[in-house]
Design a protein around this motif. Structure first.
Motif, PDB file in Angstrom:
ATOM      1  N   GLU A 191      14.759   5.888  -0.064  1.00 38.75           N
ATOM      2  CA  GLU A 191      15.467   7.035  -0.205  1.00 38.75           C
ATOM      3  C   GLU A 191      16.438   6.679  -1.407  1.00 38.75           C
ATOM      4  OE1 GLU A 191      18.413   8.205   2.798  1.00 38.75           O
ATOM      5  OE2 GLU A 191      16.735   8.372   4.267  1.00 38.75           O
ATOM      6  N   ARG A 192      17.087   5.684  -1.434  1.00 36.06           N
ATOM      7  CA  ARG A 192      17.860   5.199  -2.618  1.00 36.06           C
ATOM      8  C   ARG A 192      17.055   5.242  -3.949  1.00 36.06           C
ATOM      9  NH1 ARG A 192      21.831   7.370  -1.902  1.00 36.06           N
ATOM     10  NH2 ARG A 192      22.240   6.304  -3.988  1.00 36.06           N
ATOM     11  N   ILE A 193      15.432   4.677  -3.860  1.00 40.51           N
ATOM     12  CA  ILE A 193      14.764   4.496  -5.013  1.00 40.51           C
ATOM     13  C   ILE A 193      14.707   6.017  -5.531  1.00 40.51           C
ATOM     14  CG2 ILE A 193      12.597   4.032  -6.097  1.00 40.51           C
ATOM     15  CD1 ILE A 193      12.725   1.211  -3.870  1.00 40.51           C
ATOM     16  N   ALA A 194      14.433   6.882  -4.695  1.00 40.22           N
ATOM     17  CA  ALA A 194      14.203   8.188  -5.007  1.00 40.22           C
ATOM     18  C   ALA A 194      15.289   8.679  -5.697  1.00 40.22           C
ATOM     19  CB  ALA A 194      13.939   9.094  -3.775  1.00 40.22           C
ATOM     20  N   ALA A 195      16.775   8.435  -5.211  1.00 36.70           N
ATOM     21  CA  ALA A 195      17.993   8.923  -5.856  1.00 36.70           C
ATOM     22  C   ALA A 195      18.026   8.292  -7.410  1.00 36.70           C
ATOM     23  CB  ALA A 195      19.159   8.671  -4.900  1.00 36.70           C
ATOM     24  N   GLN A 196      17.670   6.901  -7.468  1.00 36.41           N
ATOM     25  CA  GLN A 196      17.588   6.251  -8.575  1.00 36.41           C
ATOM     26  C   GLN A 196      16.714   6.895  -9.834  1.00 36.41           C
ATOM     27  OE1 GLN A 196      17.525   1.909  -8.204  1.00 36.41           O
ATOM     28  NE2 GLN A 196      18.109   1.663 -10.072  1.00 36.41           N
ATOM     29  N   PHE A 197      15.475   7.009  -9.235  1.00 39.69           N
ATOM     30  CA  PHE A 197      14.389   7.398  -9.943  1.00 39.69           C
ATOM     31  C   PHE A 197      14.020   8.828  -9.735  1.00 39.69           C
ATOM     32  CE2 PHE A 197      14.584   2.992 -10.275  1.00 39.69           C
ATOM     33  CZ  PHE A 197      14.318   2.812 -11.883  1.00 39.69           C
ATOM     34  N   ASN A 198      12.936   9.202  -9.106  1.00 38.55           N
ATOM     35  CA  ASN A 198      12.692  10.425  -8.110  1.00 38.55           C
ATOM     36  C   ASN A 198      11.896  10.104  -7.066  1.00 38.55           C
ATOM     37  OD1 ASN A 198       9.989  10.239  -9.102  1.00 38.55           O
ATOM     38  ND2 ASN A 198      10.452  10.527 -11.068  1.00 38.55           N
ATOM     39  N   SER A 199      11.316  10.931  -6.553  1.00 44.68           N
ATOM     40  CA  SER A 199      10.664  10.951  -5.082  1.00 44.68           C
ATOM     41  C   SER A 199       9.181  10.428  -5.538  1.00 44.68           C
ATOM     42  CB  SER A 199      10.651  12.023  -4.098  1.00 44.68           C
ATOM     43  OG  SER A 199      10.355  13.295  -4.766  1.00 44.68           O
ATOM     44  N   ASP A 200       8.709  10.853  -6.610  1.00 47.28           N
ATOM     45  CA  ASP A 200       7.347  10.511  -6.760  1.00 47.28           C
ATOM     46  C   ASP A 200       7.410   9.065  -6.840  1.00 47.28           C
ATOM     47  OD1 ASP A 200       4.447  10.689  -7.418  1.00 47.28           O
ATOM     48  OD2 ASP A 200       5.210  10.474  -9.604  1.00 47.28           O
ATOM     49  N   VAL A 201       8.393   8.276  -7.682  1.00 51.02           N
ATOM     50  CA  VAL A 201       8.466   7.081  -7.918  1.00 51.02           C
ATOM     51  C   VAL A 201       8.569   6.117  -6.427  1.00 51.02           C
ATOM     52  CG1 VAL A 201       9.896   4.994  -8.793  1.00 51.02           C
ATOM     53  CG2 VAL A 201       9.347   6.942 -10.307  1.00 51.02           C
ATOM     54  N   ALA A 202       9.288   6.844  -5.790  1.00 51.63           N
ATOM     55  CA  ALA A 202       9.964   5.907  -4.485  1.00 51.63           C
ATOM     56  C   ALA A 202       8.611   6.164  -3.405  1.00 51.63           C
ATOM     57  CB  ALA A 202      10.900   6.958  -3.821  1.00 51.63           C
ATOM     58  N   GLY A 203       7.832   7.209  -3.609  1.00 57.64           N
ATOM     59  CA  GLY A 203       6.944   7.113  -2.558  1.00 57.64           C
ATOM     60  C   GLY A 203       5.706   6.467  -2.996  1.00 57.64           C
ATOM     61  N   LYS A 204       5.658   5.835  -4.453  1.00 62.68           N
ATOM     62  CA  LYS A 204       4.474   4.881  -4.801  1.00 62.68           C
ATOM     63  C   LYS A 204       5.025   3.444  -4.437  1.00 62.68           C
ATOM     64  CE  LYS A 204       2.548   7.865  -8.209  1.00 62.68           C
ATOM     65  NZ  LYS A 204       2.735   8.534  -9.470  1.00 62.68           N
ATOM     66  N   VAL A 205       6.321   3.075  -4.648  1.00 64.22           N
ATOM     67  CA  VAL A 205       6.781   1.730  -4.351  1.00 64.22           C
ATOM     68  C   VAL A 205       6.556   1.099  -3.033  1.00 64.22           C
ATOM     69  CG1 VAL A 205       8.905   0.390  -4.130  1.00 64.22           C
ATOM     70  CG2 VAL A 205       8.916   1.776  -6.058  1.00 64.22           C
TER      71      VAL A 205
END
Ligand code: PEP
Length: 249
Positions: A191-205
């Motif tokens: 969730e925090r990575i989604a806030a820092q970048f976006n949900s597409d990035v967070a979904g891939k990490v």
């Protein structure tokens, strides 16, 4: 859609001979379709290991990297040097390095940026101490460490990062987080990575769990939809055990 990744962290174990013999033993066995299998070894082993895994799907990682390319940094190894010998991954910010070698969040971030500069993929370790856990600070600690580590990355770079959530009290102790607990923290990190970048990035990490993972508990962790693999110390040292971990993923 995220490829699970099992990474063995050999820490300061194995001579070159032992390391090459290990690869001979696991070749073709610790190679399972749909699972990425990475051995993170001491620096001295790396040239022989990158050679030994030629023609296999096994990947090799280092356990540390300096953030400068070259210079008067006695005893250090740069990303430029690691890339030249065919290393693919590098563990950055392991709790042992944070504790014994004074690695701060700022240094971790510089190392992550240096890894990408040289085409190495970072496995960034985050996680709380027992004291922090008991004080209810687990999520805060992971948020601060993750945000700092990923600062300044492009979205394309951030999407390729592997995060290892490793509660410090579970490393080498035989105590593990439950899959449910680890999954909750990992979900929060995402969730925090989604806030820092976006949900597409967070979904891939890819976010691994680490801390006393063994062949007898790997499946429990892998069943959690948010856990994308494991960073494994002790149980990655024996070929049979490592093979079971990759099969379990
Ligand atoms: C580690 O070194 O990152 C680790 C998780 O060690 P262990 O599996 O031995 O707890």
């Amino acid at each position: 859609m995220r490829t699970p990744i099992i990474a063995g962290n050999w820490k300061m174990f194995k001579t070159v001979k032992e390391a090459v013999a290990f690869i001979e033993d696991v070749k073709g066995k610790a190679e399972v379709a749909g699972v990425e299998s990475v051995i993170c070894a001491p620096y001295t082993n790396l040239p022989a290991l990158t050679e030994a895994v030629q023609g296999t799907s096994l990947k090799i990682g280092a356990q540390n990297v300096h953030f400068e390319d070259s210079g008067a940094f006695t005893g250090e190894i740069s990303g430029l040097m690691l890339k030249e010998i065919g290393v693919d991954y590098v563990i950055i910010g392991h709790s042992e390095r944070r504790a014994y070698f004074a690695e701060t969040d700022e240094i971790v971030n510089k190392k992550v940026l240096a890894a990408f500069k040289h085409g190495l993929l970072p496995i960034v370790c985050v996680g709380e101490s027992l004291e922090e856990r008991e004080a209810g600070k687990t999520k805060d600690v992971c948020r601060v460490q993750t945000e700092a580590a990923l600062q300044g990355l492009t979205e394309a770079q951030a999407a390729q990062v592997v995060v290892a959530y490793e509660p410090i009290w579970a490393i080498g102790t035989g105590k593990t987080s439950t899959a449910e607990d680890a999954g909750e923290v990992i979900g929060y990190i995402r969730e925090r990575i989604a806030a820092q970048f976006n949900s597409d990035v967070a979904g891939k990490v890819r976010i691994q769990y680490g801390g006393s993972v063994k062949p007898n508990n790997i499946r429990e962790f892998m069943q959690h939809p948010d856990i994308d693999g494991a960073l494994v110390g002790g149980a990655s040292l024996e070929p049979a055990s490592y093979i079971s971990l990759v099969e379990g993923a």
